[in-house]
Enzyme design. Sequence first.
Site, PDB file in Angstrom:
ATOM      1  N   GLY A 154       0.956  -1.292  -0.045  1.00 28.32           N
ATOM      2  CA  GLY A 154       0.011   0.076  -0.124  1.00 28.32           C
ATOM      3  C   GLY A 154       1.061   1.071   0.037  1.00 28.32           C
ATOM      4  O   GLY A 154       1.955   1.080  -0.318  1.00 28.32           O
ATOM      5  N   SER A 166      -5.637  -1.845   0.441  1.00 26.52           N
ATOM      6  CA  SER A 166      -6.545  -1.145   1.058  1.00 26.52           C
ATOM      7  C   SER A 166      -6.474   0.186   0.476  1.00 26.52           C
ATOM      8  O   SER A 166      -7.365   1.011   0.248  1.00 26.52           O
ATOM      9  CB  SER A 166      -6.491  -0.831   2.526  1.00 26.52           C
ATOM     10  N   THR A 167      -4.971   0.873  -0.004  1.00 23.81           N
ATOM     11  CA  THR A 167      -4.823   2.024  -0.584  1.00 23.81           C
ATOM     12  C   THR A 167      -5.494   2.197  -1.658  1.00 23.81           C
ATOM     13  O   THR A 167      -6.080   2.972  -1.928  1.00 23.81           O
ATOM     14  CB  THR A 167      -3.223   2.244  -0.647  1.00 23.81           C
ATOM     15  N   TRP A 171      -8.200   0.810  -2.604  1.00 29.35           N
ATOM     16  CA  TRP A 171      -9.566   1.068  -2.514  1.00 29.35           C
ATOM     17  C   TRP A 171     -10.163   2.395  -1.749  1.00 29.35           C
ATOM     18  O   TRP A 171     -11.125   2.685  -1.645  1.00 29.35           O
ATOM     19  CB  TRP A 171     -10.136  -0.334  -1.439  1.00 29.35           C
ATOM     20  N   GLU A 220     -14.424  16.656   4.707  1.00 31.60           N
ATOM     21  CA  GLU A 220     -14.822  15.497   5.166  1.00 31.60           C
ATOM     22  C   GLU A 220     -14.999  15.649   6.759  1.00 31.60           C
ATOM     23  O   GLU A 220     -14.811  16.789   7.217  1.00 31.60           O
ATOM     24  CB  GLU A 220     -13.804  14.500   5.200  1.00 31.60           C
ATOM     25  N   HIS A 273     -16.784   2.550   9.749  1.00 26.95           N
ATOM     26  CA  HIS A 273     -17.098   3.540   8.870  1.00 26.95           C
ATOM     27  C   HIS A 273     -18.766   3.630   8.655  1.00 26.95           C
ATOM     28  O   HIS A 273     -19.205   2.531   8.743  1.00 26.95           O
ATOM     29  CB  HIS A 273     -16.793   3.655   7.470  1.00 26.95           C
ATOM     30  N   GLU A 317      -1.294   1.022   8.362  1.00 26.67           N
ATOM     31  CA  GLU A 317      -2.626   0.780   9.122  1.00 26.67           C
ATOM     32  C   GLU A 317      -2.101  -0.193  10.299  1.00 26.67           C
ATOM     33  O   GLU A 317      -2.390  -0.359  11.129  1.00 26.67           O
ATOM     34  CB  GLU A 317      -3.636   0.078   8.350  1.00 26.67           C
ATOM     35  N   ARG A 331      -9.615   7.743  14.460  1.00 24.83           N
ATOM     36  CA  ARG A 331      -8.921   8.495  13.154  1.00 24.83           C
ATOM     37  C   ARG A 331      -9.691   9.529  12.541  1.00 24.83           C
ATOM     38  O   ARG A 331     -11.066   9.188  12.361  1.00 24.83           O
ATOM     39  CB  ARG A 331      -8.386   7.340  12.390  1.00 24.83           C
TER      40      ARG A 331
HETATM   41  C1  SIN Z   1     -13.829   7.819   3.080  1.00 24.22           C
HETATM   42  O1  SIN Z   1     -13.656   8.242   1.973  1.00 24.22           O
HETATM   43  O2  SIN Z   1     -14.922   8.283   3.823  1.00 24.22           O
HETATM   44  C2  SIN Z   1     -12.818   7.300   3.773  1.00 24.22           C
HETATM   45  C3  SIN Z   1     -11.620   8.063   4.187  1.00 24.22           C
HETATM   46  C4  SIN Z   1     -10.895   7.565   5.254  1.00 24.22           C
HETATM   47  O3  SIN Z   1     -11.262   6.543   5.873  1.00 24.22           O
HETATM   48  O4  SIN Z   1      -9.872   8.241   5.670  1.00 24.22           O
END
Ligand code: SIN
Length: 499
Positions: free
Chosen positions: A15, A45-46, A48, A115, A229, A355, A366
């Site tokens: 990643g 994971s990166t 994705w 975000e 998430h 990670e 996080r």
């Molecule tokens: C997302 O795009 O919601 C994930 C971003 C992250 O996990 O930092």
Amino acid sequence: MSTTESTNVLVIGSGIAGCAAALSAARNGDNVALVTKATHADETSTGWAQGGIATTRHDADQFKQDIIDASDNTADPNAVDILVNEAPSVIEDVLIETLDVPFDKENDEFAYGQEAAHSTRRILHVGASTGKHILRPFFEYLQNHQSVRIYDDSTALELITEHDTVHGAIVEDSNTSRVIFAGNTILATGGIGTLYPYSTNPSAATGDGIGMASLAGAQTADMAFVQFHPTAYAADDPDELFLISEAVRGEGAVLRNGNDVRFMPDYHVDAELAPRDVVARAVSSERSQTGTVYLDVSSFDFESTFPDLAAKCEQHDVDIDAGIPVAPAQHFLCGGVVVDTHGRTTVDGLYAVGECARTGVHGANRLASTGLLEGLVWGVRAGNDAAGKSATAVETPDVTTIDPQLPDQFTDAKFKRIQQIMGRSAGITRTRDDLQNAQAELRRIKGEIDAYARTRTSRSLYELRNAAVTALLITQAASETDSVGCHQLVESADPAPQM
Ligand code: SIN
């Protein structure tokens, strides 16, 4: 066939953190071996990652404060300082000048995204497919680098240790078993998604680095802090699950429950842009009470703002106008192998980045889009620090030769069992009783795996062993940690939803 090789630096995992470590070690003139289970950049994971990579604009103090606030005041301020201070230069050097990542722009300026829990727009992104636009050129760059040798479709089975020092690893692909001696070994194996029934991670996320480091005697910390998430597409079949980036809420999407009521303002003053642990718990609770939660994207033009996500919704027959059904899913482990500011673990010769490492940046929860940044900053630091050491050949552990007869049913069944245990006992809410029972069963499973590993070897068996060790570390830490951030203990009477 079996071979023995030597390198200055061995990186395990490809990643952003592993690639950054390989790049910086190679820039120091070292020979680097990069071992990855992936056969393509998109399998990590990166690859994705959707939302993007946060950076510091003219707001280092505020960025630092946002990280600490999101972590429930548990992040390590020194580690966070490194992250926010080094972000602009390392992004400029590696992602922009070296890899030419095509971050979205508006009028020739970066189009910074928003975000949750960020007090300003500071996320560099490429649509909602940022990870693959970073990792594909990164992987290609390293493939063409004369000092880097990539072993893909290859699994590190065991670290080679002597006198409490790591000297490389035993690595296996479908027909070769390799002993790779290394001056320093850097673990960059990513996350733990496959320990859970519902996860946003690729299937290769089996906790390998944490399992191997822990078996080699390295310390771990913050293992209770598994982040969920809040907005994965609510699929019954885990294979159908996909992430709906937090950036969608950043652009104005709101969450509604089964009664069509927007509920987040009742949970937090920042509503849908509250820290991720708060939103995940709220979504879980509203789903339990009203049957469903969906993301209402009607306030902006979803299709033109997030064409890649709109295409995914179409592939899954999701009617965007009716709202996107969402549920929390395992997403990230905030803890991991304890490392210092250069990625050094507590075992000589062994580093961890990304990670699988615990730098202290994330604390108990996080902040969005700091995962790629942490991997990049610590990857570069670890690669620099690890460079310049020659390998020493030592006696190697006796890893039994590949046995094609290993019953897949054994590993499949045990993985499923681990997922059930973790979904029930180590989800968004946990009870001490469930965590105790989980540990007892995980210990039994680990014993059965060890018995198999004495006579046979296969990638899946070693992944399973790493998964069992990591699951044990999580459940043990969770039973010994008071509620904070994404770890929340409840009374035994409360139902724990299956995560
Ligand atoms: C997302 O795009 O919601 C994930 C971003 C992250 O996990 O930092």
